[in-house]
Design a protein around this motif. Structure first.
Motif, PDB file in Angstrom:
ATOM      1  N   PRO A  18       0.835  -1.213   0.000  1.00  0.00           N
ATOM      2  CA  PRO A  18       0.000   0.000   0.000  1.00  0.00           C
ATOM      3  C   PRO A  18       0.861   1.250   0.000  1.00  0.00           C
ATOM      4  CG  PRO A  18       0.054  -1.001   2.175  1.00  0.00           C
ATOM      5  CD  PRO A  18       0.742  -1.970   1.250  1.00  0.00           C
ATOM      6  N   GLU A  19       0.447   2.249  -0.732  1.00  0.00           N
ATOM      7  CA  GLU A  19       1.174   3.504  -0.766  1.00  0.00           C
ATOM      8  C   GLU A  19       0.875   4.302   0.500  1.00  0.00           C
ATOM      9  OE1 GLU A  19       0.354   5.660  -4.281  1.00  0.00           O
ATOM     10  OE2 GLU A  19       1.050   4.075  -5.643  1.00  0.00           O
ATOM     11  N   PHE A  20       1.895   4.964   1.015  1.00  0.00           N
ATOM     12  CA  PHE A  20       1.688   5.791   2.190  1.00  0.00           C
ATOM     13  C   PHE A  20       2.623   6.983   2.141  1.00  0.00           C
ATOM     14  CE2 PHE A  20       4.941   2.709   3.186  1.00  0.00           C
ATOM     15  CZ  PHE A  20       5.900   3.438   3.864  1.00  0.00           C
ATOM     16  N   ASP A  21       2.219   8.008   2.804  1.00  0.00           N
ATOM     17  CA  ASP A  21       2.983   9.253   2.843  1.00  0.00           C
ATOM     18  C   ASP A  21       3.760   9.290   4.148  1.00  0.00           C
ATOM     19  OD1 ASP A  21       4.010  11.756   2.807  1.00  0.00           O
ATOM     20  OD2 ASP A  21       2.106  12.805   2.523  1.00  0.00           O
ATOM     21  N   ILE A  22       5.093   9.175   4.052  1.00  0.00           N
ATOM     22  CA  ILE A  22       5.914   9.111   5.265  1.00  0.00           C
ATOM     23  C   ILE A  22       5.937  10.449   5.994  1.00  0.00           C
ATOM     24  CG2 ILE A  22       7.380   7.275   4.367  1.00  0.00           C
ATOM     25  CD1 ILE A  22       9.494   9.374   3.749  1.00  0.00           C
ATOM     26  N   SER A  23       5.473  11.507   5.346  1.00  0.00           N
ATOM     27  CA  SER A  23       5.455  12.819   6.007  1.00  0.00           C
ATOM     28  C   SER A  23       4.210  13.021   6.860  1.00  0.00           C
ATOM     29  CB  SER A  23       5.527  13.936   4.965  1.00  0.00           C
ATOM     30  OG  SER A  23       4.361  13.939   4.143  1.00  0.00           O
ATOM     31  N   MET A  24       3.255  12.092   6.750  1.00  0.00           N
ATOM     32  CA  MET A  24       2.035  12.222   7.547  1.00  0.00           C
ATOM     33  C   MET A  24       2.331  11.911   9.013  1.00  0.00           C
ATOM     34  SD  MET A  24      -0.871  10.449   5.139  1.00  0.00           S
ATOM     35  CE  MET A  24      -2.120  10.751   6.397  1.00  0.00           C
ATOM     36  N   PRO A  25       1.682  12.622   9.933  1.00  0.00           N
ATOM     37  CA  PRO A  25       1.910  12.340  11.366  1.00  0.00           C
ATOM     38  C   PRO A  25       1.413  10.951  11.736  1.00  0.00           C
ATOM     39  CG  PRO A  25       0.051  13.825  11.064  1.00  0.00           C
ATOM     40  CD  PRO A  25       0.711  13.709   9.708  1.00  0.00           C
ATOM     41  N   ALA A  26       2.058  10.371  12.726  1.00  0.00           N
ATOM     42  CA  ALA A  26       1.685   9.024  13.159  1.00  0.00           C
ATOM     43  C   ALA A  26       0.322   9.026  13.824  1.00  0.00           C
ATOM     44  CB  ALA A  26       2.734   8.489  14.127  1.00  0.00           C
ATOM     45  N   ASP A  27      -0.377   7.914  13.666  1.00  0.00           N
ATOM     46  CA  ASP A  27      -1.672   7.751  14.324  1.00  0.00           C
ATOM     47  C   ASP A  27      -1.428   7.183  15.713  1.00  0.00           C
ATOM     48  OD1 ASP A  27      -4.199   7.273  15.159  1.00  0.00           O
ATOM     49  OD2 ASP A  27      -4.745   5.873  13.559  1.00  0.00           O
ATOM     50  N   LEU A  28      -1.357   8.047  16.697  1.00  0.00           N
ATOM     51  CA  LEU A  28      -1.019   7.627  18.057  1.00  0.00           C
ATOM     52  C   LEU A  28      -2.133   6.850  18.739  1.00  0.00           C
ATOM     53  CD1 LEU A  28       0.828  10.816  19.331  1.00  0.00           C
ATOM     54  CD2 LEU A  28       1.811   8.741  18.346  1.00  0.00           C
ATOM     55  N   LYS A  29      -3.294   6.778  18.102  1.00  0.00           N
ATOM     56  CA  LYS A  29      -4.388   6.027  18.699  1.00  0.00           C
ATOM     57  C   LYS A  29      -4.261   4.533  18.433  1.00  0.00           C
ATOM     58  CE  LYS A  29      -7.718   9.844  18.474  1.00  0.00           C
ATOM     59  NZ  LYS A  29      -9.026  10.295  17.961  1.00  0.00           N
ATOM     60  N   ARG A  30      -3.330   4.173  17.573  1.00  0.00           N
ATOM     61  CA  ARG A  30      -3.165   2.755  17.255  1.00  0.00           C
ATOM     62  C   ARG A  30      -2.071   2.180  18.142  1.00  0.00           C
ATOM     63  NH1 ARG A  30      -2.777   1.770  10.922  1.00  0.00           N
ATOM     64  NH2 ARG A  30      -3.077  -0.347  11.688  1.00  0.00           N
ATOM     65  N   GLY A  31      -2.373   1.099  18.837  1.00  0.00           N
ATOM     66  CA  GLY A  31      -1.388   0.480  19.713  1.00  0.00           C
ATOM     67  C   GLY A  31      -1.328   1.167  21.064  1.00  0.00           C
ATOM     68  N   SER A  32      -0.569   0.594  21.961  1.00  0.00           N
ATOM     69  CA  SER A  32      -0.444   1.156  23.303  1.00  0.00           C
ATOM     70  C   SER A  32       0.874   0.722  23.912  1.00  0.00           C
ATOM     71  CB  SER A  32      -1.608   0.686  24.195  1.00  0.00           C
ATOM     72  OG  SER A  32      -1.594  -0.725  24.327  1.00  0.00           O
ATOM     73  N   TYR A  33       1.326   1.501  24.869  1.00  0.00           N
ATOM     74  CA  TYR A  33       2.526   1.115  25.607  1.00  0.00           C
ATOM     75  C   TYR A  33       2.174   0.019  26.611  1.00  0.00           C
ATOM     76  CZ  TYR A  33       4.961   5.216  23.795  1.00  0.00           C
ATOM     77  OH  TYR A  33       5.555   6.133  22.973  1.00  0.00           O
ATOM     78  N   HIS A  34       3.122  -0.860  26.848  1.00  0.00           N
ATOM     79  CA  HIS A  34       2.931  -1.903  27.855  1.00  0.00           C
ATOM     80  C   HIS A  34       2.882  -1.242  29.234  1.00  0.00           C
ATOM     81  CE1 HIS A  34       3.698  -5.512  30.246  1.00  0.00           C
ATOM     82  NE2 HIS A  34       3.416  -6.226  29.170  1.00  0.00           N
ATOM     83  N   PRO A  35       2.039  -1.740  30.133  1.00  0.00           N
ATOM     84  CA  PRO A  35       1.939  -1.113  31.461  1.00  0.00           C
ATOM     85  C   PRO A  35       3.273  -1.052  32.197  1.00  0.00           C
ATOM     86  CG  PRO A  35       0.782  -3.240  31.375  1.00  0.00           C
ATOM     87  CD  PRO A  35       1.073  -2.835  29.980  1.00  0.00           C
ATOM     88  N   ILE A  36       4.139  -2.049  32.010  1.00  0.00           N
ATOM     89  CA  ILE A  36       5.444  -2.005  32.678  1.00  0.00           C
ATOM     90  C   ILE A  36       6.292  -0.880  32.088  1.00  0.00           C
ATOM     91  CG2 ILE A  36       7.600  -3.268  33.097  1.00  0.00           C
ATOM     92  CD1 ILE A  36       5.966  -5.826  33.193  1.00  0.00           C
ATOM     93  N   THR A  37       6.190  -0.668  30.775  1.00  0.00           N
ATOM     94  CA  THR A  37       6.902   0.435  30.144  1.00  0.00           C
ATOM     95  C   THR A  37       6.433   1.771  30.703  1.00  0.00           C
ATOM     96  OG1 THR A  37       7.176  -0.820  28.100  1.00  0.00           O
ATOM     97  CG2 THR A  37       7.419   1.568  27.949  1.00  0.00           C
ATOM     98  N   LEU A  38       5.119   1.912  30.878  1.00  0.00           N
ATOM     99  CA  LEU A  38       4.570   3.148  31.425  1.00  0.00           C
ATOM    100  C   LEU A  38       5.103   3.416  32.827  1.00  0.00           C
ATOM    101  CD1 LEU A  38       0.862   2.692  30.269  1.00  0.00           C
ATOM    102  CD2 LEU A  38       2.528   4.282  29.309  1.00  0.00           C
ATOM    103  N   VAL A  39       5.092   2.371  33.669  1.00  0.00           N
ATOM    104  CA  VAL A  39       5.567   2.523  35.051  1.00  0.00           C
ATOM    105  C   VAL A  39       7.066   2.804  35.070  1.00  0.00           C
ATOM    106  CG1 VAL A  39       5.967   1.273  37.193  1.00  0.00           C
ATOM    107  CG2 VAL A  39       3.731   1.171  36.107  1.00  0.00           C
ATOM    108  N   GLN A  40       7.819   2.102  34.226  1.00  0.00           N
ATOM    109  CA  GLN A  40       9.272   2.310  34.190  1.00  0.00           C
ATOM    110  C   GLN A  40       9.607   3.749  33.808  1.00  0.00           C
ATOM    111  OE1 GLN A  40      11.679  -0.591  32.053  1.00  0.00           O
ATOM    112  NE2 GLN A  40      13.017   1.033  31.302  1.00  0.00           N
ATOM    113  N   ARG A  41       8.951   4.262  32.776  1.00  0.00           N
ATOM    114  CA  ARG A  41       9.223   5.632  32.341  1.00  0.00           C
ATOM    115  C   ARG A  41       8.853   6.646  33.420  1.00  0.00           C
ATOM    116  NH1 ARG A  41       7.332   5.756  25.952  1.00  0.00           N
ATOM    117  NH2 ARG A  41       8.929   4.317  25.183  1.00  0.00           N
ATOM    118  N   GLN A  42       7.760   6.371  34.111  1.00  0.00           N
ATOM    119  CA  GLN A  42       7.345   7.286  35.174  1.00  0.00           C
ATOM    120  C   GLN A  42       8.364   7.280  36.313  1.00  0.00           C
ATOM    121  OE1 GLN A  42       3.381   6.555  36.592  1.00  0.00           O
ATOM    122  NE2 GLN A  42       3.210   8.552  37.586  1.00  0.00           N
ATOM    123  N   CYS A  43       8.832   6.093  36.691  1.00  0.00           N
ATOM    124  CA  CYS A  43       9.844   5.997  37.749  1.00  0.00           C
ATOM    125  C   CYS A  43      11.143   6.674  37.327  1.00  0.00           C
ATOM    126  CB  CYS A  43      10.104   4.533  38.093  1.00  0.00           C
ATOM    127  SG  CYS A  43       8.758   3.698  38.952  1.00  0.00           S
TER     128      CYS A  43
END
Length: 350
Positions: free
Chosen positions: A92-117
């Motif tokens: 599929p063709e895509f435009d690499i200059s388009m902003p990322a869709d941040l609504k797709r996917g999620s951070y792992h809860p451990i990643t969230l806690v680690q970054r906060q700490c």
């Protein structure tokens, strides 16, 4: 070229021109250059020829064999190129200059806690370090005041590798390297050693709601002159209040760890059951979160630091259990399950 050789060559070229698939190309290769292939069969006709005829005919067959092999190689490259072009055309063709869709996917809860700490400790002047998951026996045990015959090794069912190394059973394995890295700044510039080093750990645990064989910890150390237990309590309570955004009920109880003296277990009141008791806290109302204590003098010496002049504290924060408490995950096994149903709950928490 003899009529027989020319006939085989022309038949090969005609067949090759019709090839469109790689598997068909392999069939024609075997058909002409295999043990019973047409080119190989030509050589068997040499036995009825004279000496001079054998010499000429043999050269013709060798030339033909080389031409067939070259043509097959060229055809293979052509088919591979066409396959790549086809795959690219289907992408599929895509435009690499388009902003990322941040609504797709999620951070792992451990990643969230680690970054906060990490953010909390960086705000208090701690450096964030990284360390290997495969370490030596010296790093994981001997440098931490746990010699080869020490019974404390039985506390950790360790995964050993054939080369004598092992999968890190606790983030404390990085302590010795951290002391050696920062000791010159401590001694020559008077800069306290303040570092945290999060990472994945491995133990051959019997898994249940609160135990896993793969889990995450965050080791932290501080070394300077006149460091005491009160410093340890201050930093830990500050970190927990920032992570949970409220006052957390904690308790310190004596605990044995060869690399600290005195040693403690820092427990928090179970936030899943409110301290009433559940499988996550073994029905005790408390969850062991952070083994800690004052760094043993022998461990400081092993890191090149004079224990007569400097003291310090160390802690091993359980990031996996911290994530369970923060997000109400009742079973530790959910965190390594790859279950989108479980992990997608954290999509909006970036």
């Amino acid at each position: 070229m003899s009529a027989k050789t020319q006939e085989v060559k022309q038949a090969f070229l005609d067949a090759l021109s019709k090839i469109e698939k790689m598997e068909d190309l392999e069939k024609i290769r075997v058909e002409y250059t295999g043990k019973k292939g047409y080119v190989t069969e030509l050589l068997k006709e040499m036995k009825s020829l004279s000496h001079e005829e054998k010499k000429t005919f043999g050269q013709e067959v060798n030339v033909l064999k080389n031409e067939v092999n070259d043509a097959i190689s060229q055809k293979r490259e052509e088919l591979e190129r066409k396959q790549i072009e086809l795959e690219n055309s289907l992408m599929p063709e895509f435009d690499i200059s388009m902003p990322a869709d941040l609504k797709r996917g999620s951070y792992h809860p451990i990643t969230l806690v680690q970054r906060q700490c990490e953010e909390v400790f960086k705000s208090m002047g701690f450096a964030v370090e990284d360390y290997s998951e495969i370490v030596t026996d010296y790093e994981c045990f001997e440098a931490l005041n746990i010699p080869k015959d020490h019974p404390a090794r039985d506390m950790q069912d360790t995964y050993y590798l054939e080369n004598g190394q092992l999968l890190k059973s606790h983030t404390s394995a990085a302590q010795n390297a951290i002391y050696k890295k920062y000791k010159d700044a401590l001694v020559n510039e008077g800069k306290a050693i303040k570092a945290i080093f999060p990472g994945r750990c491995f133990r051959n645990e019997a898994t249940d709601a609160c135990h896993e064989n793969t889990f995450f910890q965050m080791e932290g150390v501080m070394v300077d002159k006149d460091i005491s237990i009160s410093n340890l309590i201050f930093f830990m309570k500050t970190m927990l209040s920032e992570v949970f955004q409220k006052d957390i009920k904690v308790r310190l109880r004596p605990g044995f760890f060869p690399f600290v003296e005195p040693g403690f277990e820092l427990d928090i009141s179970c936030l899943i059951c409110g301290g009433e008791g559940c499988p996550s806290c073994k029905h005790s109302g408390w969850l062991e979160l952070c083994p800690c204590g004052m760094i043993h003098p022998r461990v400081l010496e092993e890191g090149g630091i004079d224990p007569e002049e400097y003291t310090g504290f160390a802690f091993g924060l359980g990031l996996t259990r911290l994530a369970m408490m923060k997000y109400g995950v009742k079973d530790i096994r959910d965190l390594n399950s790859g279950s989108l149903k479980t992990l997608s709950q954290f999509t909006d928490d970036k």
